[in-house]
Design a protein around this motif. Structure first.
Motif: not given
Length: 442
Positions: A39-40, A155-158, A272-278, A290-295
Motif C-alpha cells: 500500500i505504501a 504484521g499490521a503493526g510491523l 473490506a473491513l481491513q481497508f475501511l479501518v485504514l 503507519d498509525a492507522a495500520a495499528g488499528l
C-alpha cells in the motif's frame, strides 16, 4: 452424595502441530506486513486512492482461479513439502515488490504472493484434518486461527513500523540487507534513489527472512497421507467437473452449506473491513498510514480472543449456535460513523474482532469435520477457499467501485453492516442442521 461428573480431558494435539502453528504464524506475519508495504509503495508511486483494495483482490484471485487444482495437489503431494514450496513463491513476490517504478507493479508482485498462499491453505488445513481427531478439531482450529490473527495483529503493526522513518528499518543490519537486495534485483535504480522507497528495502529484507523461517519450520512435519502417491494426470475438464461435483456435494449437506456460507461471508466482510479501518483511521481520526495500520491490529487482537474462547468453550456438536455473534457484529459496525477519537474506537474494534473469531472458528471446524466424511481434507478446503475468496473478490471489487464513486466512511460501514445482517438472516432461515459430531455421517 453422588459425585459430580468429571469432564473428559481435551484430546492431545499430534506431534509436530506446534511447528505447523509456528510456520503459519511466521507466514501470516510476513503476509500482513507485506500488504502495508505494498500500500505504501502504491501511494508513493501516485496510484489512485481507490487502487489499494485491488492489492487484496489480486492476492485472492489465485484462490479462485486455481481452486479446482490446489485441492487435488494437496491430497496427492506431501503436504509439508508443498507448504514449504509455497513460501518460496511468496518470497519471490515480495522480492519483486520494489522492482520498477510502475504504480501497478506492487499489484502484480502481491498477486504472486497470493499464488503461494493459494497453494498453502489446502495443504495446511488438510494436514490438520488428517492428523487431528474430530473431537480436537475445534481446539486445533482455535490454535491456528489464534496464531494467524495474532500474526496479523503483529504484521499490521510491523508493517506500520517498517514504513515509519523512526522505525526498525533504520537498524544498520537491516539497512545493509536492504542495500544488498537492491543490488540484486534488476531495474531498481530509480526506486533505490527514492528516499521513501529506500525505507522499504530494509523492511523487505526482514520479510524475506520471515518467509525463509516459515519454510524451514515445515521440515520434519508428519505426512499422514495413506496411499498418496504421484498426482494422477487429469485434464482440465475433468478437474473442473470434479471440483463442481465436490462443491455440489458439500452444498447439499446442511451443516457444510451453513459453514460454507458463514465463512465466505465472514472473510468477504473482513477483507473490506481491513481497508475501511485504514481509511477510517486516516480520514476520521487524522492518522498516518503507519498509525492507522495499528488499528487493524486491534481488530486482530479481538479475533485472537474470540478464537481462543471458541476453542475452549464451543464443542463441535454446538458449532451451529454461534451465528447470533455475527448479528451483534453487524450492529456494531455503524458505530464507526460517530467515533472521532482513537481511544473511543479501540473497544469497538476489539469487540468486532472478538465476535468475528467466535463466529469463524467453529464454522471452520464444522466444515472440516463434514468435509472429511463427505470428500477429503484437501478437496474440502479447496471448495471452501473458492467460496471465501470469490466472496472477497466481489466484496473488494464493490468496495473499490464505491470508493471511486465517492462513498464516505459512514456509507461503507453501513453497507457492510447490512450485508452481514442480510447474509446471516438467510443462513439462519435454512433447515435445521443435524447433530454434528464424530459419529455423524453424511
Amino acid at each position: 452424595m453422588p459425585s459430580l461428573p468429571v469432564p473428559a480431558p481435551a484430546p492431545a494435539l499430534p506431534r509436530g502441530f506446534r511447528r505447523l502453528v509456528l510456520a503459519q504464524a511466521l507466514s501470516a506475519l510476513a503476509d500482513h506486513a507485506l500488504l502495508i508495504l505494498a500500500i505504501a509503495r502504491m501511494l508513493e508511486l501516485a496510484a489512485p486512492a481507490w487502487a489499494p483494495p485491488l492489492l487484496k483482490l489480486g492476492f485472492t484471485a489465485a484462490y479462485v482461479l486455481l481452486a479446482p487444482l490446489v485441492g487435488v495437489l494437496a491430497d496427492a503431494l506431501p503436504k509439508a513439502r508443498l507448504m514449504a514450496g509455497s513460501h518460496a513463491l511468496k518470497a519471490l513476490g515480495a522480492a519483486l515488490l520494489l522492482a520498477g517504478t510502475s504504480a501497478w507493479g506492487p499489484l502484480l508482485a502481491y498477486a504472486l504472493a497470493g499464488l503461494g498462499a493459494a497453494l498453502y491453505s489446502p495443504a495446511k488445513y488438510g494436514l490438520v484434518a488428517e492428523s487431528v481427531a474430530p473431537a480436537g478439531l475445534v481446539r486445533a482450529n482455535g490454535w491456528l486461527e489464534a496464531s494467524t490473527v495474532c500474526a496479523a495483529l503483529l504484521g499490521a503493526g510491523l508493517g506500520g513500523l517498517l514504513i515509519s522513518p523512526q522505525g526498525p528499518g533504520q537498524a544498520p543490519l537491516l539497512q545493509a540487507l536492504g542495500e544488498r537486495l537492491a543490488g540484486l534485483l534488476p531495474g531498481c535504480g530509480a526506486s533505490c534513489a527514492d528516499p521513501a522507497a529506500s525505507l522499504l528495502w530494509p523492511a523487505l529484507g526482514l520479510l524475506l527472512l520471515l518467509y525463509a523461517g516459515a519454510g524451514l519450520a515445515h521440515c520434519g512435519l508428519p505426512q499422514p497421507m495413506p496411499g498418496a502417491g504421484r498426482p494422477r494426470r487429469r485434464r482440465s475438464a475433468q478437474l473442473l467437473r470434479g471440483f463442481a461435483c465436490d462443491g455440489q456435494r458439500l452444498w447439499r449437506d446442511p451443516e457444510a452449506r451453513l459453514a460454507l456460507g458463514a465463512t465466505a461471508l465472514s472473510w468477504a466482510v473482513g477483507a473490506a473491513l481491513q481497508f475501511l479501518v485504514l481509511r477510517w483511521g486516516q480520514e476520521q481520526l487524522d492518522l498516518g498510514l503507519d498509525a492507522a495500520a495499528g488499528l487493524q491490529g486491534v481488530v486482530a487482537l479481538g479475533v485472537v480472543a474470540g478464537a481462543v474462547l471458541a476453542g475452549r468453550c464451543i464443542p463441535l456438536e454446538r458449532s451451529t449456535r454461534v451465528l447470533p455473534a455475527g448479528l451483534l457484529l453487524a450492529g456494531l459496525l455503524p458505530a464507526l460513523c460517530w467515533i472521532e477519537q482513537p481511544w473511543a474506537g479501540l473497544p469497538l474494534l476489539l469487540a468486532v474482532g472478538l465476535l468475528a473469531g467466535v463466529l469463524v472458528v467453529p464454522m471452520n471446524a464444522l466444515l472440516q469435520a463434514r468435509g472429511q466424511l463427505l470428500l477429503s481434507a484437501g478437496r474440502t478446503v479447496a471448495v471452501q477457499n473458492f467460496g471465501e475468496n470469490l466472496g472477497m473478490l466481489l466484496m473488494l471489487g464493490g468496495y473499490s467501485a464505491a470508493a471511486a464513486l465517492g462513498a464516505s466512511v459512514a456509507g461503507l460501514a453501513l453497507g457492510l453492516a447490512l450485508l452481514v445482517l442480510s447474509g446471516l438472516l438467510v443462513l439462519m432461515r435454512q433447515p435445521a442442521a443435524r447433530p454434528v459430531g464424530p459419529g455423524a455421517r453424511g
